[in-house]
Every structure is written in structure tokens, then in C-alpha cells.
Design an enzyme around this catalytic site. Structure first.
Site, short mmCIF file in Angstrom:
data_model
loop_
_atom_site.label_atom_id
_atom_site.label_comp_id
_atom_site.label_asym_id
_atom_site.label_seq_id
_atom_site.Cartn_x
_atom_site.Cartn_y
_atom_site.Cartn_z
N ASP A 1 4.90 -18.94 50.03
CA ASP A 1 6.15 -18.92 49.28
C ASP A 1 6.84 -20.27 49.24
O ASP A 1 7.52 -20.60 48.29
CB ASP A 1 7.10 -17.85 49.83
CG ASP A 1 7.60 -18.21 51.22
OD1 ASP A 1 6.85 -18.88 51.95
OD2 ASP A 1 8.72 -17.82 51.58
N CYS B 1 25.67 -5.10 27.42
CA CYS B 1 25.57 -6.46 27.96
C CYS B 1 25.32 -7.45 26.83
O CYS B 1 25.90 -8.53 26.80
CB CYS B 1 24.42 -6.57 28.95
SG CYS B 1 24.58 -5.55 30.39
N ASP C 1 3.91 -24.79 51.10
CA ASP C 1 2.65 -24.11 50.81
C ASP C 1 2.04 -24.58 49.51
O ASP C 1 0.87 -24.32 49.23
CB ASP C 1 2.87 -22.59 50.69
CG ASP C 1 3.42 -21.99 51.96
OD1 ASP C 1 2.94 -22.41 53.03
OD2 ASP C 1 4.31 -21.14 51.89
N CYS D 1 21.56 -3.65 29.35
CA CYS D 1 21.80 -2.62 28.34
C CYS D 1 22.39 -3.26 27.10
O CYS D 1 22.70 -4.44 27.09
CB CYS D 1 22.74 -1.54 28.88
SG CYS D 1 24.37 -2.18 29.28
N ASP E 1 0.73 -17.66 54.66
CA ASP E 1 1.81 -18.41 55.27
C ASP E 1 2.55 -17.44 56.18
O ASP E 1 2.47 -16.23 56.00
CB ASP E 1 2.71 -18.93 54.15
CG ASP E 1 3.98 -19.52 54.67
OD1 ASP E 1 3.89 -20.32 55.62
OD2 ASP E 1 5.05 -19.19 54.16
#
Lengths: 57, 821
Positions: B710, B113, B714, B110, B515
């Protein structure tokens, strides 16, 4: 109808000014952050700039 | 990330800063203006004090959500940011001798921030300028390098609960930004020219029907010529350059018919203007260049957005290692670690190098590197690989292989090789364009020879008319329009597609390889069996184990605690002396003299435990619990399939996409999981290069393979596959090679994605059909010498609108629709 010989260049010239403004805005980074400035105006961080108002700190 | 909670008003039992529940017994309070604020930890408390100390406590009233809890580890080990070799890439020195850096901030949601981060940075001594861009979440900081170090700036941001990492603007960003500005300028010029020519064209069309004095007509023609020239040559330059490059590479692409059409139309109209006889097509050519340029711009904007989002997932944190030199612990950048150095690795850290444990023992989680689902115990003398993570013990490792020699670096090389071997694919649009150009040239030749025989005076004119009317406008928009809408749709569903042609490759996939750990399964163990011994209750057993393991970071412990939380069982409040035996279990000595032992059967002291555990399919890890002499019971855990895994596999199969499971885990575990998910084939014990080999093998059989994974292990397979997808929280190496990144845990988005790709290709084909249909009507008109500017002016935009409108239909395809089918 001869007015068209003047009016058309004038209209184009005005359009050209718009185009140049747009290119200037683009070059100077006006399109980089499309959201921030709208919120930035609301940050009350200029207390010490306002006469008669004491900064909180 | 921020909590999903909307309210920012912390209640009594949640932390004022981060909004999370305050653990019992923890007291951090601060009374401000008669209001009591409570905090969950010292970190949040310190963040509050820092923000308040800087006079920024307004922040708490204005923010739209909670802030993250500052992470001690990330606040304290910042010295590596000051490594000159690291800074060389990210920090620039400006003309005034100040340093400049771009920081990528995480946690910004926001305007408050943005504000608090700007202020915190501006108040750091030495900072001359700090500005946060709300759209890109990036801070641009200019500071005096002598007064503050980069680590101080990053520390300031991290201490208040945001994360900051230097961002290399020069790599991708600068190129994109230049491209963006360039495109927008061309668009501006194109829009200006096309708009004005169109107004003039209205006068010309009126004149065409009602009659016009030739002096005005000539005047309008000349003005149009002046306006059209920059549109064709400046705005249309990207197409001409593309066509020229294509020709040089002996490769016909979509730019060729566009450039050809624009140039022929323009020069014909110029000739008409100079001679003062006939009709001009300046309005058509200008509109056509402008519209296509708009399509191009949106296409590249969509691509840039996806690239930016993917980049944000990659960590740029410099890797550090703690080594013992001269008897002291020092934090140094990983690349400075030498063979033989003694490296200290604390719980939760990642092993920076390959080496041998020389002191201590711990549980090592190698899921990312090997695909093994369960962490294994490693003691002195055992090897560990860089890239795996240390779960629960502090160890000292003697570095054996560093830098380019490590297992991790070897995998990265495999990835690079596989990527370079991937052949470029010719897209459907390019194939259509090539044929289109061919057909047009043949037709033009036919027209020319026919009219030369029939009436030479009309020959040239009619041939040119043919070239003008065969507008590749709709053809040029057919693909980008569909791709933009489809990638936008996917992005809304949390799937990032790197570039438009990925959708085309997706639609041609014939086999999916997945995977196991972390992709098809949760990637962390979950409680599947709770077995209290006679006389004990399930909830007491769970509460006890959860109580003992409450503060443990071990995945097994976390699984038990989260189940207890889910069932709203309060973990028993047990304070006492806790001793952790990595890889075996924990012992808790209460003040009253009661001793709890939780862990493996041997550790807890259960004889003949195999006979005592309940029968259950699959391979479970058992945790026993003992109170003094009573064995309270046992809990069985395993890495389970994601909820929608089996359904996803089935859907894919139904759509003609058989699924293979390819994992580095033990064959029996892989087979069991494979059977549960219902895959065609389950291959286990595969090393990273073997995974890539398995993909090649399938490709050798004529399959077009999509790999979904992931882990680091892989990555070579992902790079080798025809299409690579990674799931949330994938390793950096994998994300960097991926064509598609899924930002949610929802496996079913894979199914949606495939169907979206198929629909997209369907729409693209329809679009091509529309534009060919339009040409089929217009070409005979031109060939017989009947084409008029008004026909072009009406037909061209109409065909473009049809194509764009058709593409918009892709907006509304979502996962819900999938379920109904």
C-alpha cells in the site's frame, strides 16, 4: 415476385435511416449520461417559468 | 463517503446535514418552518445555510443519503488551484474566451446531489454553464475567468460538503471516449449489415432447399455483397489493423486468423457473386465480424471502467506548502519551495519536502514512506522526509531537498525504472492464435496439393472452403468473454482488475509477497491490553483516558477512544485546560484542581515501569494514566493483524502459494507479526529499493511474484513484481502502478481473486478446446469438399454461443464458495 426489386431497397433505406439516426445520437453525446436525464425531469427548478406560479425565493 | 444509513430523516441527536452524532455540548441550531434542525459542527451548519440561502433547501427532502461534513482544511487552502502552471493542464479557454474545466465530484450518490451541485455552481457569479454527469460524477463548468477563479468554484462545492478536484479529461478520458464512439459506430454499421444480410440469407437458404430462380439468387447475392462490404472493411477494420501491426512486429496475434478468415470468406463470396455460380458466405462473414466486435467492445468497456475507478482514487489536489517569507506566512505550490525556505507544517498535514526541524517538535508518522508502524517523536535538529505525515505538533522545517531531490521523487524514479524493465508477456490467446494460424496454413497446403493431384478443378475451391470453415470466431471470443465476466465478478466483490491479461498473470503466480503495515496489519494501533492498577476498574481507566484524549488526532488516542465507543463506555466529560506535549503525552488541568497526565511512562512519572506492565507477547506501546498522584493504570497498544490475515495466508499456502512478508519496519516486529500470520519468510528493515531487490531475487530463483502493498515504499517493489496488488487507501504512487486494486478491507478477497483467476484460465482453456473441437469436425468436411454455407451458418454461431455460455459460469464464483472448500 418482381416486387422484391423495389421492396428490398426500400427496407434497406429505412434501416439506413435508423443507422444514421443512431450515429447522429452517438455524435451528439446522447449516450454520455445514461442516468442523469431520467432524474433531471423531476427537478422542480422551473417555477419561475410556469405562469401564475411565484418563485419561492 | 456517505454514511450507510438509508434514512435521511435526521433524529434529534444527529446532524441534519451529515447525519453523524452531535457531540455533547455543541449547539448549532436553525429553526426553519417551525422545525428545529441541529448540526454537529459549524461546517455543516454553514453548508446548510449556504444551500438554504441559495433557495435549494428542497435538497434535504430529496436526497437518498446524508452528505459529507465539509472539511475546513479543504475549504480554506484553495489558492494553489489558481496557480497558472496547475491550470494549464486542466483549464481550457473556449472560442468565446470563457474558461472550461471538468471537475471530479466526490460524494455524489443521488439525483438531489447532482441537482444541488449544479445549482451551487450555476449561482456562482461568472459561471455560464454547469452540468453534472450522474454516471461519471463529473461536472463540466464554463465560466468567465475574470469574474471567478477556479478556487472559487471548487470552494463552492466543498463548502456544501462535497469534494471537487479538477479532472484532466484530455489524458485518458478523451482517448477512451473517441475510441468508444468509434467502436459504437462500427458496431452500428456491423449490426445493420449483419442483420439485413441474415434476412436475405433466409431467402437464400429457402432457395437452396426448394429451388430459386437464378435471377433472384443473383439479386440477393449482389445486395448481400453491397451490405457486407462496409461490414468487412469498416467494422472489421480494427481486426485487420491489429493483424497487420502484429505481422509488422513479427508477432502473430488473435487478429490474424480473424482478419484472414474474414477476407478469404469475403473475396470468395465476391467471386461467386460475379461469376454467378455457387453459394455465398456473406451472412457468415458479417455475423462473425459483428459478434467479435461486440466482444471487443465489452472487453474495452470493462477495462475502461476499471481504469476510471482507479483514476478516481488518485488525488489531483495540487500540493501546497506554507512558507515564511518576509516574515509572513504564505501558501505556495510545493514546487515553488526553495532550498532554505522555512516551511510551516500543522498537525495532520503531510511534510511537503525533505528538511530539518528548526522549531517545535512533533510525532511523525512515516508508515507510508518506510513501513514503520508506530509514529516517532522528532524534535529540533531532526530530519523529516517529504511524504510522511505530521501527527500532532506544529513545526517549522528548513527545506533541504526539494522537487526531484526528495526521497519521494527518488522512489517515483525507482518505480518508473522498474516498470520500464518489466518484460511484456505473451498471452495464452496469442500463443494459441499463432499455432492455429500455423496449423491452418499447413492444412491448406495439404488440401491444395492433394486436390491438385486428384482433381485440379476442385483444388482451389476446397482450399478456400477450408479457410472459410476454420472459423476463429469462437477462438476470438474465448478469452474476452471469460475475462469480461471474471473482471465483472471481481468488481462486484470490490476488486478492480486493470486489464484482462492480469487474470492470466495471476493464475501463473508462484509466490506472494506482502507488505506488513497497512496490508497484513490494520495500519494503526489497537488496544490489546488494559491493565488497571490495584483498586481501579478497567472501564473507569478507559473512560478517563478516552475523556482526556477525546479531541486528539494522535493514532494512539484515537485507538483508545474508538475502543471506548465500541464498548459503549461514555468518555468522561472532562473540561479543563488541555496541554499537548507532542510525542510524550497530554496534561489536563481541571477547574477543580485535579490534574490528569496521560502518556509515556517517563512523562507520566512512573518509576521502573517495565516491572509493572503485564507480560504480553509482541511489541506494545504503553500509555500510562495518572490522576494527581494516583497511577490509574496502563493501556498497551499495537498494530495488529487484520482479522482474516492468518486465514488468508493459510489459504494461499494451501493453494501452493507461499507468502513472504517484506517490510520496512524493525526486524523483530516483522518477525513477530510474520510468526503470528504464519508466513514462510519475514524480512524487515527493508528500504524501498531493497524491497524491489528482494522481489528480483525471488524472480531470479524462477518464481513469479505477486506483490501486495500500500505504501509509497512498496511502489518500486510493486512495479518490479510480476503482478501488483494494492489494498484500500494505498498511496497514489502505488495505485498508479497497480494491476489490481482492492477496494475493501477484506484480505480474503486475495484468495478469491487467485481462485477466480485459476477458474478463468480453466474456462479459457475449455473455450479453446470447444473451438478446436468444432474445427476438428468442420475441417475434414471442408478438406473433402463437403462444406456448405448452411454448415458454416449453423456451426459458427453455435460454437460462439457455447464459448460465451461457458464463460458466463464465472459469474457465480464468490467468496462464500471459497469457504466451503
Amino acid at each position: 415476385m418482381d416486387a422484391i426489386y423495389i421492396l428490398l431497397p426500400v427496407a434497406l433505406f429505412l434501416g439506413l435511416i435508423g443507422l444514421i439516426l443512431m450515429i447522429w445520437a452517438l455524435k451528439s453525446g446522447q449516450f454520455e449520461d445514461m442516468e442523469g436525464p431520467a432524474h433531471r425531469i423531476l427537478f422542480d427548478d422551473d417555477d419561475d417559468l410556469i405562469p401564475g406560479k411565484k418563485s419561492k425565493k | 463517503m456517505t454514511t450507510p444509513t438509508q434514512s435521511t430523516i435526521a433524529s434529534e441527536d444527529t446532524c441534519y446535514h451529515c447525519g453523524l452524532a452531535i457531540p455533547g455540548g455543541v449547539i448549532h441550531e436553525e429553526v426553519v418552518d417551525n422545525q428545529r434542525h441541529r448540526f454537529c459542527c459549524t461546517g455543516c451548519h454553514a453548508a446548510f445555510q449556504m444551500i438554504r440561502g441559495a433557495g435549494l433547501d428542497h435538497f434535504y427532502d430529496r436526497r437518498d443519503g446524508f452528505t459529507d461534513r465539509p472539511d475546513d482544511a479543504r475549504v480554506n487552502s484553495l489558492s494553489a488551484f489558481d496557480d497558472p502552471a496547475f491550470q494549464e493542464k486542466y483549464v481550457q479557454t473556449n472560442a468565446a474566451g470563457q474558461q472550461e474545466v471538468h471537475l471530479l465530484l466526490d460524494g455524489i450518490h443521488c439525483a438531489a446531489c447532482v441537482w444541488v451541485n449544479e445549482k451551487i455552481l450555476q449561482q456562482t457569479p461568472g459561471v455560464a454553464e454547469a452540468r453534472v454527469n450522474f454516471s461519471t460524477h463529473r461536472a463540466h463548468v464554463v465560466w468567465d475567468g475574470d469574474k471567478a477563479a477556479l478556487s472559487t468554484l471548487i470552494g463552492a462545492v466543498r463548502r456544501i460538503g462535497y469534494d471537487a478536484e479538477p479532472y484532466d479529461v484530455h489524458a485518458v478520458e478523451a482517448r477512451y471516449r473517441r475510441f468508444d464512439r468509434d467502436m459504437l459506430t462500427r458496431l452500428g454499421v456491423g449490426g445493420f449489415g449483419a442483420g439485413n444480410i441474415m434476412l436475405i440469407a433466409v431467402a437464400l437458404y429457402a432457395g437452396y432447399f426448394q429451388g430459386i430462380q437464378s435471377q433472384y439468387k443473383d439479386y440477393f447475392h449482389w445486395v448481400s455483397l453491397i451490405l457486407a462490404t462496409p461490414v468487412v472493411f469498416y467494422s472489421g477494420w480494427p481486426f485487420m489493423r491489429g493483424a497487420f501491426n502484429g505481422l509488422r512486429m513479427r508477432h502473430l496475434n488473435m487478429d490474424l486468423p480473424i482478419a484472414l478468415g474474414a477476407l478469404v470468406t469475403y473475396f470468395y463470396s465476391v467471386a461467386v457473386t460475379v461469376r454467378g455460380v455457387g453459394e455465398v458466405y456473406f451472412d457468415s462473414v458479417a455475423t462473425f465480424v459483428f459478434v467479435l466486435l461486440v466482444g471487443r467492445y465489452f472487453e474495452s468497456a470493462a477495462r475502461r471502467k476499471a481504469a476510471g475507478a482507479t483514476e478516481r482514487l488518485l488525488s489531483l489536489e495540487p500540493q501546497t506548502a506554507v512558507v515564511i517569507r518576509d516574515g509572513k506566512e504564505q501558501t505556495i505550490p510545493v514546487r515553488q519551495v526553495a532550498v532554505g525556505d522555512h516551511v510551516v507544517i500543522r498537525p495532520g498535514d503531510t511534510f511537503p519536502v525533505d528538511g530539518v526541524i528548526i522549531q517545535g517538535s512533533t510525532t511523525v508518522n512515516s508508515a507510508m514512506l518506510t513501513g514503520e508502524s508506530l509514529p516517532v517523536l522528532c524534535g529540533e535538529g531532526e530530519r523529516v522526509s517529504g511524504g510522511t505525515s505530521n501527527v500532532d505538533g506544529s513545526v517549522i522545517v528548513e527545506a533541504q531537498r526539494v522537487g526531484a531531490e526528495t526521497t519521494l521523487a527518488r522512489i517515483v524514479r525507482l518505480v518508473e525504472r522498474a516498470q520500464s524493465e518489466r518484460p511484456p508477456i505473451q498471452t495464452l490467446a496469442d500463443r494459441v492464435a499463432a499455432r492455429f494460424v500455423g496449423v491452418i496454413l499447413v492444412l491448406a497446403a495439404a488440401t491444395l496439393s492433394y486436390w491438385l493431384w486428384r482433381d485440379p478443378a476442385q483444388a482451389l475451391e476446397n482450399t478456400v472452403a477450408l479457410l472459410i470453415i476454420t472459423c476463429p470466431c469462437a477462438l476470438g471470443l474465448a478469452t474476452p468473454a471469460a475475462m469480461i465476466v471474471a473482471t465483472g465478478n471481481a468488481a462486484r466483490q470490490g476488486v478492480l482488475i486493470r486489464s484482462g491479461e492480469v487474470l492470466e498473470r495471476l493464475a501463473r503466480i508462484t509466490r506472494v509477497v506482502m507488505d506488513k503495515t497497512g496490508t497484513l496489519t490494520q495500519g494503526m494501533p489497537e488496544v490489546v491490553v488494559i491493565h488497571p492498577m490495584a483498586g481501579q476498574s478497567e472501564s473507569v481507566l478507559l473512560a478517563t483516558i478516552a475523556g482526556v484524549e477525546r479531541h486528539s488526532e494522535h493514532p494512539l488516542a484515537r485507538a483508545v477512544v474508538s475502543l471506548a465507543n465500541a464498548r459503549k463506555i461514555e468518555p468522561e466529560d472532562m473540561d479543563g485546560q488541555l496541554k499537548n506535549y507532542p510525542g510524550r503525552g497530554v496534561v489536563l488541568r481541571m477547574e477543580g484542581g485535579v490534574v490528569y497526565r496521560v502518556g509515556r511512562a517517563e512523562f507520566v512519572g512512573v518509576q521502573d515501569w517495565q516491572a509493572q506492565v503485564p507480560k504480553h507477547e509482541g511489541h506494545l506501546t504503553w500509555i500510562w494514566c495518572r490522576r494527581d498522584d494516583t497511577i490509574m493504570g496502563v493501556i498497551g497498544l499495537m498494530d495488529q493483524l487484520k482479522i482474516d490475515a492468518a486465514e488468508t495466508v493459510q489459504h494461499l499456502k494451501k493453494n501452493g502459494l507461499p507468502v513472504s512478508l517484506l517490510s520496512g519496519d524493525r526486524q523483530d516486529v516483522v518477525s513477530y507479526i510474520g510468526q503470528q500470520a504464519g508466513v514462510e519468510q519475514a524480512i524487515g528493515d527493508a528500504l524501498p529499493d531493497e524491497k524491489a531487490e528482494a522481489i528480483s531475487l525471488l524472480q531470479g530463483q524462477g518464481q513469479r511474484v505477486a506483490m501486495i502493498g500500500d505504501g509509497i515504499n512498496d511502489a518500486p517493489a510493486l512495479a518490479r513484481a510480476d503482478l501488483s496488488m494494492v489494498v484500500e487507501q494505498a498511496s497514489d504512487v502505488s495505485v498508479a502502478t497497480a494491476d489490481v486494486v482492492m477496494l475493501n478491507q477484506n484480505l480474503k478477497s486475495i484468495v478469491t481473486l487467485f481462485s477466480l483467476a485459476e477458474k478463468t484460465m480453466h474456462i479459457i482453456r475449455q473455450n479453446f478446446l470447444f473451438s478446436i473441437l468444432y474445427n476438428a469436425i468442420a475441417i475434414p468436411l471442408a478438406m473433402s469438399g463437403h462444406v456448405l454455407p448452411i454448415v458454416a451458418a449453423i456451426a459458427m454461431p453455435l460454437s460462439s454461443l457455447t464459448v460465451v455460455g461457458n464463460a458466463m459460469r464465472l459469474r457465480n464464483i464468490d467468496s462464500k464458495q471459497r469457504d466451503v472448500e
